[in-house]
Design a protein around this motif. Structure first.
Motif, PDB file in Angstrom:
ATOM      1  N   LYS A  82      36.796   4.374   2.056  1.00 54.39           N
ATOM      2  CA  LYS A  82      35.430   4.076   1.616  1.00 54.39           C
ATOM      3  C   LYS A  82      34.383   4.673   2.567  1.00 54.39           C
ATOM      4  CE  LYS A  82      36.433   1.797  -2.157  1.00 54.39           C
ATOM      5  NZ  LYS A  82      36.118   2.359  -3.491  1.00 54.39           N
ATOM      6  N   LEU A  83      34.708   4.741   3.868  1.00 57.50           N
ATOM      7  CA  LEU A  83      33.787   5.429   4.782  1.00 57.50           C
ATOM      8  C   LEU A  83      33.778   6.925   4.463  1.00 57.50           C
ATOM      9  CD1 LEU A  83      31.822   5.439   7.120  1.00 57.50           C
ATOM     10  CD2 LEU A  83      33.761   5.661   8.688  1.00 57.50           C
ATOM     11  N   ALA A  84      34.971   7.469   4.200  1.00 59.36           N
ATOM     12  CA  ALA A  84      35.062   8.900   3.890  1.00 59.36           C
ATOM     13  C   ALA A  84      34.271   9.233   2.620  1.00 59.36           C
ATOM     14  CB  ALA A  84      36.523   9.310   3.745  1.00 59.36           C
ATOM     15  N   ILE A  85      34.361   8.384   1.611  1.00 66.03           N
ATOM     16  CA  ILE A  85      33.666   8.713   0.365  1.00 66.03           C
ATOM     17  C   ILE A  85      32.148   8.616   0.561  1.00 66.03           C
ATOM     18  CG2 ILE A  85      33.619   6.457  -0.856  1.00 66.03           C
ATOM     19  CD1 ILE A  85      34.669   9.758  -2.424  1.00 66.03           C
ATOM     20  N   ALA A  86      31.705   7.657   1.375  1.00 68.96           N
ATOM     21  CA  ALA A  86      30.255   7.561   1.636  1.00 68.96           C
ATOM     22  C   ALA A  86      29.767   8.806   2.383  1.00 68.96           C
ATOM     23  CB  ALA A  86      29.959   6.296   2.442  1.00 68.96           C
ATOM     24  N   ARG A  87      30.566   9.258   3.365  1.00 66.59           N
ATOM     25  CA  ARG A  87      30.165  10.468   4.097  1.00 66.59           C
ATOM     26  C   ARG A  87      30.207  11.700   3.186  1.00 66.59           C
ATOM     27  NH1 ARG A  87      32.929   9.540  10.001  1.00 66.59           N
ATOM     28  NH2 ARG A  87      31.521   7.850  10.551  1.00 66.59           N
ATOM     29  N   TRP A  88      31.219  11.748   2.323  1.00 70.10           N
ATOM     30  CA  TRP A  88      31.309  12.885   1.393  1.00 70.10           C
ATOM     31  C   TRP A  88      30.063  12.926   0.513  1.00 70.10           C
ATOM     32  CZ3 TRP A  88      31.432  13.236  -3.968  1.00 70.10           C
ATOM     33  CH2 TRP A  88      31.688  14.516  -4.474  1.00 70.10           C
ATOM     34  N   VAL A  89      29.647  11.772   0.040  1.00 71.29           N
ATOM     35  CA  VAL A  89      28.448  11.713  -0.813  1.00 71.29           C
ATOM     36  C   VAL A  89      27.243  12.247  -0.046  1.00 71.29           C
ATOM     37  CG1 VAL A  89      26.774  10.078  -1.808  1.00 71.29           C
ATOM     38  CG2 VAL A  89      29.212   9.893  -2.385  1.00 71.29           C
ATOM     39  N   ARG A  90      27.055  11.806   1.198  1.00 74.71           N
ATOM     40  CA  ARG A  90      25.871  12.222   1.949  1.00 74.71           C
ATOM     41  C   ARG A  90      25.915  13.723   2.281  1.00 74.71           C
ATOM     42  NH1 ARG A  90      22.337   8.822   3.696  1.00 74.71           N
ATOM     43  NH2 ARG A  90      21.903   9.824   5.676  1.00 74.71           N
ATOM     44  N   ARG A  91      27.111  14.212   2.630  1.00 75.72           N
ATOM     45  CA  ARG A  91      27.227  15.639   2.956  1.00 75.72           C
ATOM     46  C   ARG A  91      27.055  16.525   1.722  1.00 75.72           C
ATOM     47  NH1 ARG A  91      32.386  16.190   7.098  1.00 75.72           N
ATOM     48  NH2 ARG A  91      31.680  14.664   8.628  1.00 75.72           N
ATOM     49  N   THR A  92      27.634  16.061   0.610  1.00 79.37           N
ATOM     50  CA  THR A  92      27.691  16.888  -0.595  1.00 79.37           C
ATOM     51  C   THR A  92      26.377  16.886  -1.369  1.00 79.37           C
ATOM     52  OG1 THR A  92      30.031  16.358  -0.717  1.00 79.37           O
ATOM     53  CG2 THR A  92      29.035  17.271  -2.708  1.00 79.37           C
ATOM     54  N   ALA A  93      25.721  15.727  -1.386  1.00 77.88           N
ATOM     55  CA  ALA A  93      24.514  15.581  -2.217  1.00 77.88           C
ATOM     56  C   ALA A  93      23.449  16.612  -1.861  1.00 77.88           C
ATOM     57  CB  ALA A  93      23.947  14.175  -2.035  1.00 77.88           C
ATOM     58  N   VAL A  94      23.409  17.021  -0.587  1.00 72.14           N
ATOM     59  CA  VAL A  94      22.324  17.900  -0.139  1.00 72.14           C
ATOM     60  C   VAL A  94      22.698  19.385  -0.182  1.00 72.14           C
ATOM     61  CG1 VAL A  94      21.274  16.114   1.275  1.00 72.14           C
ATOM     62  CG2 VAL A  94      23.042  17.576   2.281  1.00 72.14           C
ATOM     63  N   THR A  95      23.905  19.700  -0.644  1.00 74.97           N
ATOM     64  CA  THR A  95      24.274  21.109  -0.759  1.00 74.97           C
ATOM     65  C   THR A  95      23.575  21.720  -1.977  1.00 74.97           C
ATOM     66  OG1 THR A  95      26.219  20.592  -2.089  1.00 74.97           O
ATOM     67  CG2 THR A  95      26.545  20.720   0.306  1.00 74.97           C
ATOM     68  N   PRO A  96      23.318  23.022  -1.942  1.00 71.16           N
ATOM     69  CA  PRO A  96      22.599  23.643  -3.069  1.00 71.16           C
ATOM     70  C   PRO A  96      23.318  23.477  -4.400  1.00 71.16           C
ATOM     71  CG  PRO A  96      22.831  25.191  -1.232  1.00 71.16           C
ATOM     72  CD  PRO A  96      23.592  23.970  -0.857  1.00 71.16           C
ATOM     73  N   GLU A  97      24.658  23.456  -4.350  1.00 66.55           N
ATOM     74  CA  GLU A  97      25.421  23.337  -5.615  1.00 66.55           C
ATOM     75  C   GLU A  97      25.080  22.044  -6.352  1.00 66.55           C
ATOM     76  OE1 GLU A  97      26.858  23.944  -2.662  1.00 66.55           O
ATOM     77  OE2 GLU A  97      27.178  26.093  -2.978  1.00 66.55           O
ATOM     78  N   TRP A  98      24.706  21.032  -5.610  1.00 61.60           N
ATOM     79  CA  TRP A  98      24.325  19.756  -6.241  1.00 61.60           C
ATOM     80  C   TRP A  98      22.808  19.641  -6.287  1.00 61.60           C
ATOM     81  CZ3 TRP A  98      27.795  15.798  -7.954  1.00 61.60           C
ATOM     82  CH2 TRP A  98      29.141  16.138  -7.799  1.00 61.60           C
ATOM     83  N   ALA A  99      22.173  19.663  -5.121  1.00 62.32           N
ATOM     84  CA  ALA A  99      20.737  19.360  -5.064  1.00 62.32           C
ATOM     85  C   ALA A  99      19.898  20.360  -5.869  1.00 62.32           C
ATOM     86  CB  ALA A  99      20.282  19.318  -3.610  1.00 62.32           C
TER      87      ALA A  99
END
Ligand code: NAI
Length: 269
Positions: A168-185
Motif C-alpha cells: 500500500k505504501l508502494a502503490i501510494a508512491r507509484w500514484v504520486r510519481r506517475t500522476a505527474v509524468t507527461p504521459e498522464w498529466a
C-alpha cells in the motif's frame, strides 16, 4: 453518460462504488474474480492482460474513469500474492488502460491504498523499492522471505502484514510519481489515491471478527471519530475523484480513515 471501470466490484468498497456510479446512469464495467462483467485474476500476468483486452473491447477504447479497488488484506497467507494483487495487478491494469483514459480527454483514475502505509510500523523499504522498480519476481521472493523471518506471534494473527503495508505504501508512491509524468498529466488523465482506515467489509471482518463485537475505542490504532468506516464512505470519495469537475487534483493521497492517520502523525505535513 460516462463509462467507468471498477475493479473489485463484487464486494465491499468496489461494490459500493459500482452501485453509486450505476445509480447515476453511468456504464460500469466491473472486474473481479467472480460476479462481474469481466472475470479476471489481477494477481497474474495472464489475468491482467485478458482483463485489459476485454475492457478495451467492451468500452470501444475510450474510458472516462477507472477505480482500481480490487485488493486483499493482511490475512492472506501468501505475502507474494499480496504484492502481486495489491501492487502489480493495480499498476499493470492502469498502465494498460491509460491510453483509453487519454482518449476521453478528461480521464480519471483513482486507486485504493490504505492508511496502513503510514500507520503500520512493519513497512519493508526494500520491498517497496522492488515494487517501484517493477520487479515482480524479486518482490514476491523478498515478501515471502521477510514473512518467514517475522516473529510467529505476528504472522499467526496477520500473516502478510508486512507485505500488505508495503504494497500500500508502494502503490501510494507509484500514484504520486506517475500522476505527474507527461504521459498522464499532459494527456489530461488525473491519478489519485484514497487511503482508507478500518472499513467494515468482508475483507476487514475476515481478520477482525463480527461487526457487533468490534469496538472502535478498543481498536489497535486510534479512532478519533469513534466509528468504523462503511463501504459507502469510500465510494463517496471514489465518485468525487472520477468526476470531470475534479480537474485540478492529481497525485493526491486522501486519507478517509476517521482521523487515524492525523492522530498518529499530526505533524506529517
Ligand atoms: P473486499 O474483500 O470486500 O473486496 C475486495 C474485492 O477484490 C473482492 O470482490 C475480491 O474478489 C476482489 N479481488 C481480490 N483479489 C482479486 C484478484 N486477484 N483479482 C481480481 N479481483 C480480486 O474488500 P474491501 O475492504 O472492499 O477492499 C477493497 C480495497 O480496499 C482493497 O484494495 C483493500 O486492500 C483496501 N483496504 C481495505 C480496508 C478495510 O478496512 N476494509 C482498509 C484499507 C484498504
Amino acid at each position: 453518460m460516462a463509462t467507468f471501470v471498477v475493479t473489485g466490484s463484487a464486494s465491499g468498497m468496489g461494490a459500493a462504488s459500482a452501485a453509486r456510479l450505476a445509480a447515476e446512469g453511468h456504464t460500469v464495467i466491473g472486474v473481479d474474480l467472480r460476479d462481474a462483467q469481466v472475470i479476471a485474476d489481477l494477481g497474474t500476468l495472464e489475468g491482467r492482460a485478458a482483463a485489459a483486452e476485454e475492457i478495451l473491447g467492451l468500452s470501444g477504447g475510450t474510458l472516462d474513469g477507472v477505480a482500481a479497488i480490487a485488493g486483499v488484506g493482511p490475512n492472506l497467507p501468501s505475502a507474494a500474492a499480496v504484492m502481486s494483487i495489491n501492487y502489480f495487478g493495480t499498476v499493470a491494469l492502469l498502465e494498460a488502460l491509460r491510453p483509453a483514459l487519454a482518449a476521453s480527454g478528461a480521464g480519471r483514475a483513482v486507486v485504493i491504498g490504505s492508511n496502513s502505509a503510514s500507520t503500520v510500523p512493519l513497512v519493508d523499504d526494500g520491498l517497496v523499492d522492488l515494487a517501484l522498480a517493477g520487479n515482480e519476481e524479486g518482490a514476491r521472493e523478498h515478501a515471502d522471505a521477510a514473512q518467514a523471518a517475522m516473529p510467529a506471534e505476528i504472522t499467526a494473527i496477520v500473516p502478510s502484514i508486512g507485505a500488505y503495508a508495503s504494497s500500500k505504501l508502494a502503490i501510494a508512491r507509484w500514484v504520486r510519481r506517475t500522476a505527474v509524468t507527461p504521459e498522464w498529466a499532459r494527456q489530461g488523465v488525473l491519478l489519485n489515491a484514497i487511503a482508507p482506515g478500518a472499513v467494515l467489509t468482508p475483507l476487514m471482518l475476515g481478520s477482525t471478527g463480527r461487526e457487533e463485537d468490534l469496538d472502535a475505542d478498543g481498536f489497535p490504532t486510534p479512532m478519533p471519530l469513534g466509528i468504523f468506516g462503511r463501504p459507502e464512505d469510500i465510494a463517496f470519495w471514489v465518485h468525487q475523484f472520477l468526476k470531470p469537475e475534479a480537474r485540478y487534483t492529481t497525485g493526491a493521497v486522501l486519507y478517509v480513515d476517521g482521523g487515524t492517520d492525523a492522530a498518529m502523525r499530526p505533524d506529517a505535513q
